[in-house]
Scaffold this motif. Sequence first.
Motif, PDB file in Angstrom:
ATOM      1  N   ALA B  76       9.369   3.845  -6.785  1.00  0.00           N
ATOM      2  CA  ALA B  76      10.163   3.620  -5.568  1.00  0.00           C
ATOM      3  C   ALA B  76       9.309   3.005  -4.467  1.00  0.00           C
ATOM      4  N   PHE B  77       8.000   3.295  -4.508  1.00  0.00           N
ATOM      5  CA  PHE B  77       7.096   2.830  -3.452  1.00  0.00           C
ATOM      6  C   PHE B  77       6.420   1.513  -3.812  1.00  0.00           C
ATOM      7  N   SER B  78       6.871   0.864  -4.925  1.00  0.00           N
ATOM      8  CA  SER B  78       6.118  -0.292  -5.403  1.00  0.00           C
ATOM      9  C   SER B  78       6.386  -1.556  -4.598  1.00  0.00           C
ATOM     10  N   THR B  79       7.545  -1.626  -3.940  1.00  0.00           N
ATOM     11  CA  THR B  79       7.851  -2.843  -3.186  1.00  0.00           C
ATOM     12  C   THR B  79       7.684  -2.586  -1.693  1.00  0.00           C
ATOM     13  N   ARG B  82      10.968   0.431   0.683  1.00  0.00           N
ATOM     14  CA  ARG B  82      11.081   1.554  -0.236  1.00  0.00           C
ATOM     15  C   ARG B  82      12.491   1.622  -0.786  1.00  0.00           C
ATOM     16  N   ARG B  83      12.574   1.623  -2.087  1.00  0.00           N
ATOM     17  CA  ARG B  83      13.899   1.583  -2.709  1.00  0.00           C
ATOM     18  C   ARG B  83      13.850   2.373  -4.004  1.00  0.00           C
TER      19      ARG B  83
END
Lengths: 191, 267
Positions: B76-79, B82-83
Amino acid sequence: MAETLCTPGERLALAAEYDAGSGTCVRDSFICATLVGVKRVLPAGEGKAVQRPRVEVVRSGVEPVVPRVGDVVTARVVRINPRLAAVDILCVGPKPVRQRYSGVIRVQDVRATEIDKVQIQASFRPGDVVRAEVLSLGDARSYHLTTAKNHLGVVHARSVAGVPMVPVSWQEMQCPQTKAVENRKVAKLDA
Amino acid sequence: MEYVSPEGLRLDGRRPKELRQLKAQLDVLSTADGSALFEMGNTKVLAAVFGPKPTELRSQEDEKRAIIRCEYAMAAFSTGERRRRGKSDRRATEITKAIRNTLEQTIMTELLPRSQIDIYVQVLQADGGTRCACINAAFLALAVAAVPMRDVVAACAAGYLDSTALLDLNYMEDAGGGPDVVVAVHPNHSNRVVLLQQDNRVAVETFEEVMELAVAGCRAVADFMRGRLLEHTRALAAARAAGEDGGGGGGAAMEGDSGEELEDDEY
């Protein structure tokens, strides 16, 4: 450097001149590596029909220890019932195994003679350490083991008092503290 | 927007035919049979391999070859934003299939009948080229797990923006709307292409140029990965040799520690 490391896909030798051993595959008349490891060339076997040296790739790191038919293993008894003793294999030969392998010693494989009179509870107890031979790869769950040889059987057992017992005959062990005698299928060591 | 400056530099300061910095750590997880952390610039991917092991579901078992299961997930924190995204979104499904397809062609599945290999790839940080990084990370993890493979498999992307062929697009360039060609090759087998994907349309002449650039990128990535694997193998061998020499376990470790301290003092 005497030993060369190689990675998958690397060409090792011509397929016409060498035999492909483990960790290699033949592709377009070349022998190629399929693993990361050390390349080894074994000299041509005398007895074999093909007189070619064999090239293989040995994986660096510890080779997995797996029980094979005929190996002598050391195992701990985990549970018994009238038909069999279930064990966990601890060592294959001198090497400890990395994961748990379960085995069974069936009642007919406990000893070589008078196999109809064998009673499991008079041969093994849970917690005993047993030396046994691998009879077959068994079923999906466990290896089949046998103790039907003089040098196979219980090598370490604790008495009811919790003291390691001393063997007194091939089917009895005695507790040095309480002097109680218990029945076991005892291994004759150093035979 | 200008993707290549008049000086010939890209948004992140690279030349058009330059890869991002590559980093790889092997055997990072103790629970997995093989694992690797692979970085291409700011894209960071963790791969874990479990198996070969007996198939979990009898119905999936194949008499002749191993089955390969693959799971791709994006943290979720990779982009930047946060999504939370599930494993079942369409993009993830597509990438999973691409990765599995590539690895099925690489692993010698026929040597491991009735078994299964599970591959989990997790994107920790996404900055373009995640599917390339995933394939590379998965290959390294498989090599660590000693799964027999036909060849090294290396993946790399290339694109075409501002009438220039660009290697290894980052997120900004990826979002630029130009063509994006993803290639995976077996470099020792005369660059056999095992994966080819493309977004957006492109002229044939341009495609050939971009494709050639991507294959060259793959070769560079393959060389890097090969170097890292050999380095890792040597380090393991050295560690094992040291362990065997020591023999006494605790005592040997103590000696090693004091030796290091002395060295520190000297410098």
